[in-house]
Design an enzyme around this catalytic site. Structure first.
Site, mmCIF file in Angstrom:
data_model
loop_
_atom_site.group_PDB
_atom_site.id
_atom_site.type_symbol
_atom_site.label_atom_id
_atom_site.label_comp_id
_atom_site.label_asym_id
_atom_site.label_seq_id
_atom_site.Cartn_x
_atom_site.Cartn_y
_atom_site.Cartn_z
ATOM 1 N N HIS A 10 -3.650 3.430 -6.296
ATOM 2 C CA HIS A 10 -4.101 2.204 -5.679
ATOM 3 C C HIS A 10 -4.381 1.153 -6.718
ATOM 4 O O HIS A 10 -4.517 -0.070 -6.290
ATOM 5 C CB HIS A 10 -5.637 2.301 -4.760
ATOM 6 C CG HIS A 10 -5.788 1.308 -3.855
ATOM 7 N ND1 HIS A 10 -5.096 0.893 -2.625
ATOM 8 C CD2 HIS A 10 -6.847 0.369 -4.084
ATOM 9 C CE1 HIS A 10 -5.590 -0.292 -2.391
ATOM 10 N NE2 HIS A 10 -6.698 -0.826 -2.704
ATOM 11 N N ARG A 36 0.924 -1.204 0.291
ATOM 12 C CA ARG A 36 0.055 0.136 -0.130
ATOM 13 C C ARG A 36 0.816 1.491 0.039
ATOM 14 O O ARG A 36 1.941 1.270 0.354
ATOM 15 C CB ARG A 36 -0.857 -0.011 1.236
ATOM 16 C CG ARG A 36 -1.672 -1.072 1.366
ATOM 17 C CD ARG A 36 -2.797 -1.054 2.526
ATOM 18 N NE ARG A 36 -3.662 -2.317 2.746
ATOM 19 C CZ ARG A 36 -3.388 -3.265 3.161
ATOM 20 N NH1 ARG A 36 -2.219 -3.592 3.973
ATOM 21 N NH2 ARG A 36 -4.308 -4.136 3.264
ATOM 22 N N TYR A 40 -9.968 -12.025 -7.853
ATOM 23 C CA TYR A 40 -9.029 -12.308 -8.956
ATOM 24 C C TYR A 40 -9.048 -13.925 -9.297
ATOM 25 O O TYR A 40 -8.156 -14.140 -10.038
ATOM 26 C CB TYR A 40 -7.728 -12.073 -8.335
ATOM 27 C CG TYR A 40 -7.504 -10.585 -7.795
ATOM 28 C CD1 TYR A 40 -6.992 -9.571 -8.470
ATOM 29 C CD2 TYR A 40 -7.549 -10.465 -6.522
ATOM 30 C CE1 TYR A 40 -6.672 -8.723 -8.192
ATOM 31 C CE2 TYR A 40 -7.536 -9.039 -5.910
ATOM 32 C CZ TYR A 40 -6.988 -8.051 -6.884
ATOM 33 O OH TYR A 40 -6.858 -6.790 -6.393
ATOM 34 N N LYS A 43 -1.918 -1.463 7.495
ATOM 35 C CA LYS A 43 -3.185 -0.955 7.584
ATOM 36 C C LYS A 43 -3.948 -1.659 8.538
ATOM 37 O O LYS A 43 -4.843 -1.438 9.379
ATOM 38 C CB LYS A 43 -4.136 -1.165 6.255
ATOM 39 C CG LYS A 43 -5.419 -0.722 6.312
ATOM 40 C CD LYS A 43 -6.120 -0.801 4.937
ATOM 41 C CE LYS A 43 -7.596 -0.442 4.871
ATOM 42 N NZ LYS A 43 -8.103 -0.643 3.474
ATOM 43 N N HIS A 80 -4.035 -9.431 2.904
ATOM 44 C CA HIS A 80 -5.348 -9.172 3.031
ATOM 45 C C HIS A 80 -5.654 -10.401 4.336
ATOM 46 O O HIS A 80 -5.177 -11.434 4.059
ATOM 47 C CB HIS A 80 -6.013 -9.687 1.733
ATOM 48 C CG HIS A 80 -5.957 -8.909 0.418
ATOM 49 N ND1 HIS A 80 -5.073 -8.677 -0.305
ATOM 50 C CD2 HIS A 80 -6.889 -8.008 0.507
ATOM 51 C CE1 HIS A 80 -5.407 -7.737 -1.069
ATOM 52 N NE2 HIS A 80 -6.202 -7.302 -0.692
ATOM 53 N N ARG A 89 -1.672 -1.522 -6.804
ATOM 54 C CA ARG A 89 -1.843 -2.718 -6.028
ATOM 55 C C ARG A 89 -2.649 -3.805 -6.536
ATOM 56 O O ARG A 89 -2.436 -5.048 -6.356
ATOM 57 C CB ARG A 89 -2.555 -2.169 -4.473
ATOM 58 C CG ARG A 89 -2.758 -3.278 -3.544
ATOM 59 C CD ARG A 89 -3.159 -2.683 -2.230
ATOM 60 N NE ARG A 89 -3.575 -3.668 -1.301
ATOM 61 C CZ ARG A 89 -2.945 -4.487 -0.556
ATOM 62 N NH1 ARG A 89 -1.842 -4.482 -0.596
ATOM 63 N NH2 ARG A 89 -3.495 -5.343 0.241
#
Length: 343
Positions: free
Chosen positions: A295, A210, A330, A235, A321, A298
């Site tokens: 973003h 990020r 994905y 994050k 994640h 990413r």
């Protein structure tokens, strides 16, 4: 206190001495006149003392009382000063709050901040930004109200932001970076005033980190011999290790060499997330690329990891994640591989 003295000629001299006031004296032919004057002067002094004490008491009470909030912006500014600095993404939240302070909602009197007023602001905001952005704004402003209710004695029976419907998040962006666009972006970076933009783009494409994670990267946690970096400020709040590709190692090695061989501290000293956002935006415009955000790098990096054949769990360990369901978007990239396995 007042005193009286009878003089040899039969007159009376009244004197008043009180700490903090000049001495007073006056001579009268009769004792009654001297007593009346002395009583009047003492009453005047007492009134002045009482008035001064009242003013001091008011000032003391005002200093001890909680500050008075008149408009929503008063709460937002206190939140910006006291709450935002303690957060991991403090600089980014500060930028968001300062932007929201320019909206008319910040000038709304607290007694008028109803669910209807918030809904009006939501609808107007939806004409300018995505539903996801509006939801983030509502989360932030709703927390401002909650802190005000719990800690600052602000009189809100209910939080108006909790009474208003949230806009739909919308579909996740699927913007990919085409090879010609990547080449144009790299060329644009060669003429940018910020020397960090190009290596940061490379790191973002190779690691899926990020923006805040890249900006906060420190040399002490960069290991080029065992190609990886250790992220401590993420994050999710959980540290993680990120493997480095040969391209990422080359970019970091060039930065280390340019910094004197054994640098310490931040890999990108003096750079803030917002400064990077603006520098990247200028590079994208210079490259002639439409509708591409930082973003999206990413998303592109995550897509490339799947295209290299990594499993969902392997990708999650790199991207950070916590909920692998976020990576299901994905799975369409692996359909051809599944078809080959099925025969």
């Amino acid at each position: 206190m007042g005193t009286m003295q009878k003089r040899a000629n039969g007159t009376y001299t009244a004197k008043i001495r009180r700490k903090g006031f000049p001495s007073l004296s006056r001579t009268f032919p009769a004792r009654s006149e001297a007593e009346a004057w002395m009583a009047a002067q003492e009453a005047a002094i007492t009134a002045r003392v009482t008035a001064t004490q009242a003013i001091e008491d008011q000032q003391r009470i005002a200093a001890e009382c909680a500050p008075q909030y008149r408009v929503f912006g008063d709460l937002m500014r206190r939140y910006l000063d006291e709450v935002t600095p303690s957060k991991r993404a403090a600089s980014e939240e500060a930028v968001r709050l300062r932007g929201l302070l320019k909206h008319p909602l910040a000038a709304c009197p607290l007694e008028g901040l109803s669910a209807a007023r918030v809904a009006e602001w939501r609808n107007e905001r939806m004409n300018r930004v995505s539903g996801a952005t509006v939801n983030r704004d509502m989360n932030l402003l709703g927390h401002v109200i909650e802190i005000g209710r719990r800690e600052w004695e602000v009189d809100f029976e209910v939080n108006p932001f909790q009474l208003v419907r949230r806009p739909p998040q919308g579909y996740s962006r699927e913007r990919r970076l085409f090879p010609a666009e990547e080449a144009a972006l790299m060329r644009a970076c060669t003429v940018t005033q910020n020397p960090y933009v190009r290596p940061i783009i490379v790191l973002a494409l190779e690691t899926a980190m990020r923006r805040s994670e890249i900006v906060g990267l420190e040399w002490e946690r960069v290991h080029l011999h065992e190609p990886s970096v250790q992220l401590t400020q993420t994050k999710t709040g959980r540290p993680r290790g990120v493997a480095l590709s040969s391209r990422a190692v080359t970019a970091l090695s060039a930065l280390r060499l340019a910094s004197g061989g054994e640098p310490k501290g931040h890999v990108f000293p003096g750079l803030t997330p917002n400064a990077l956002k603006l520098a990247f935006r200028r590079a994208v415009e210079r490259a002639g690329i439409a509708d591409f955000r930082f973003h999206d790098l990413r998303h592109e990096a995550t897509s490339r990891l799947f295209e290299k054949g990594l499993s969902i769990m392997e990708v999650a360990s790199i991207t950070g994640h916590q909920d692998v369901r976020m990576l299901r978007r994905y799975t369409h990239l692996q359909v051809s591989d599944l078809a080959r396995k099925l025969g």
